[in-house]
Write a protein that holds these residues in place. Structure first.
Motif, short mmCIF file in Angstrom:
data_model
loop_
_atom_site.label_atom_id
_atom_site.label_comp_id
_atom_site.label_asym_id
_atom_site.label_seq_id
_atom_site.Cartn_x
_atom_site.Cartn_y
_atom_site.Cartn_z
N ASN A 2 -3.84 -9.66 0.47
CA ASN A 2 -3.14 -9.86 -0.92
C ASN A 2 -3.82 -9.94 -2.01
O ASN A 2 -4.29 -10.86 -2.65
CB ASN A 2 -2.27 -11.29 -0.64
CG ASN A 2 -1.20 -11.12 -1.43
OD1 ASN A 2 -0.91 -10.03 -2.25
ND2 ASN A 2 0.11 -11.97 -0.99
N MET A 4 -2.83 -8.77 -4.59
CA MET A 4 -1.74 -8.68 -5.63
C MET A 4 -1.50 -9.84 -6.42
O MET A 4 -1.20 -9.64 -7.80
CB MET A 4 -0.41 -8.36 -5.12
CG MET A 4 -0.74 -6.46 -4.80
SD MET A 4 0.85 -5.86 -4.07
CE MET A 4 1.91 -6.28 -5.45
N TRP A 61 5.05 1.10 0.24
CA TRP A 61 4.31 0.04 -0.07
C TRP A 61 2.80 0.13 -0.39
O TRP A 61 2.41 -0.41 -1.37
CB TRP A 61 4.29 -0.87 1.18
CG TRP A 61 3.68 -2.18 0.97
CD1 TRP A 61 2.57 -2.71 1.74
CD2 TRP A 61 4.01 -3.39 0.10
NE1 TRP A 61 2.27 -4.09 1.40
CE2 TRP A 61 3.18 -4.36 0.22
CE3 TRP A 61 5.01 -3.23 -0.84
CZ2 TRP A 61 3.37 -5.44 -0.48
CZ3 TRP A 61 5.21 -4.56 -1.62
CH2 TRP A 61 4.10 -5.53 -1.42
N GLN A 65 1.20 -0.85 -3.87
CA GLN A 65 0.20 -1.38 -4.28
C GLN A 65 -0.71 -0.95 -5.19
O GLN A 65 -1.71 -1.64 -6.10
CB GLN A 65 -0.76 -1.97 -2.89
CG GLN A 65 0.09 -2.93 -1.89
CD GLN A 65 -0.57 -3.01 -0.61
OE1 GLN A 65 -0.64 -2.11 0.24
NE2 GLN A 65 -0.95 -4.28 -0.31
N GLN A 69 -2.41 -2.30 -8.69
CA GLN A 69 -3.71 -2.36 -9.08
C GLN A 69 -3.97 -1.63 -10.50
O GLN A 69 -4.96 -2.32 -11.22
CB GLN A 69 -4.72 -1.75 -8.08
CG GLN A 69 -5.09 -2.91 -7.10
CD GLN A 69 -5.36 -2.40 -5.73
OE1 GLN A 69 -5.71 -1.12 -5.39
NE2 GLN A 69 -5.35 -3.35 -4.92
#
Ligand code: UDP
Ligand code: MG
Length: 339
Positions: A2, A4, A61, A65, A69
């Motif tokens: 994770n 994020m 997905w 992501q 970023q």
């Protein structure tokens, strides 16, 4: 895995959240995010772009992501499987932290360029800023016709007035959102629920663009299910129509029963006619009345199960304070009030 978390904006209450359900939109995400950022960045406000992956089977997905970023304002949440547009939207609305929350589609049919206009209406005091869609020329006449017909039928059956062409492209103030989220209905129909709240709305028309990439995730069958769900979720009128018909039938049955008794007394019947039809009329009359009673309770149970708030707050001093400085001075005020 994770990564994020670090990308979540520092402030816990951004001014604006933009919530976008995404289902198999891998090709659209980077274009979408780019256009939103282009529009919102110059406004210099604290915002989050919340992308909800509705159990996509493609690279959605991964794309989310990547976007998270690249831009620290992008947050992603992912549902365990495909729950459908309304549920994904609801998940996003629950997770959104903004003082104003905009929901829109991720296929660029809802032009991000309208965001400043929605924000302006909000800053001018509107708690719900809706949009109505006028279709572009390429949209089929069939879709236009069925869509406008639907809103008329919905408004009639549910007694919740809904303007034709309502879409899920709208801005909700935090106070309106809280009221909306307090409706505990598992098959919630957001468009109807927002109309039901009946906040004074500002409505901005827009021309829906064509989907950038891919196909609509709403084939006719899904559309019909969505339409039926919307009506059933909001209306017990079909039940009431049943009750009215039952009552009419029972009145007729009892009237006929009287006629049978009269005929019987006058001796103008054949053997067995009065008893057979008399019994039938009596039983049907009673049956339809019972069905009506059951229907009435069922309707009430159904509405109560939805736990719609019994009232909708028009004003709440606490929720109305959009101003950053007001929010920050809250603890101090509380202190001084307590002492
Ligand atoms: N969508 C979703 N889950 C679904 C179907 C659609 O999250 O099961 C999303 C989709 O990715 C898009 C939005 O909901 O961002 C609207 O869907 P779509 O464009 O297919 O509907 P249409 O514009 O054709 O009514
Ligand atoms: Mg679309």
């Amino acid at each position: 895995m994770n990564t994020m978390h670090t990308d979540i904006p520092k402030t816990s209450t951004p001014q604006l959240s933009i919530v976008v359900p995404m289902y198999n939109e891998e090709e659209n995400i980077k274009h979408f995010v780019k256009r939103v950022v282009q529009v919102v960045a110059p406004l210099e406000l604290d915002y989050e772009l919340l992308l909800v992956d509705d159990g996509s089977r493609d690279g959605t997905w991964l794309e989310i992501q990547t976007a998270a970023q690249l831009f620290k304002t992008v947050r992603g949440i992912r549902l365990a499987r495909n729950f459908g547009h309304q549920s994904a939207l609801l998940a996003g609305l629950r997770a959104a932290k903004g003082q104003a929350v905009i929901s829109m589609d991720g296929d660029l049919q809802h032009p991000p360029e309208m965001i400043p206009e929605l924000l302006k209406a909000w800053k001018d005091g509107a708690r719900v800023v809706s949009t109505t869609r006028t279709y572009s020329k390429t949209t089929s006449a069939f879709k236009r016709f069925t869509s406008s017909l639907y809103y008329r039928i919905f408004s009639y059956l549910s007694e919740v007035p809904m303007k034709s062409g309502q879409s899920d492209f709208r801005l909700l103030d935090r106070s309106a959102l809280e009221q909306l989220l307090s409706i505990r209905q598992s098959d919630i129909f957001l468009r109807g629920a927002v109309s039901w709240l009946n906040y004074p709305e500002t409505t901005i028309p827009f021309v829906a663009a064509d989907r950038l990439h891919g196909e609509s995730k709403y084939p006719l069958s899904k559309m019909l299910r969505f339409a039926r769900g919307g009506i059933l979720a909001f209306s017990t009128k079909p039940l009431q129509i049943g009750i009215a018909m039952g009552l009419m039938t029972s009145v007729f049955s009892f009237a006929y029963l009287v006629y049978i008794l009269v005929q019987h007394a006058r001796g103008q019947t054949v053997e067995g006619w009065s008893s057979t039809l008399g019994l039938l009329s009596l039983l049907f009359g009673v049956l339809f009345i019972m069905l009506g009673i059951v229907g009435t309770y069922l309707g009430r149970i159904y509405i109560m199960l939805q736990q719609r708030p019994q009232y909708v707050l028009e004003d709440d001093d606490r929720l109305l304070r959009k101003n950053e400085s007001d929010v920050q001075s809250e603890p101090q005020k509380a202190k001084s009030a307590n002492s």
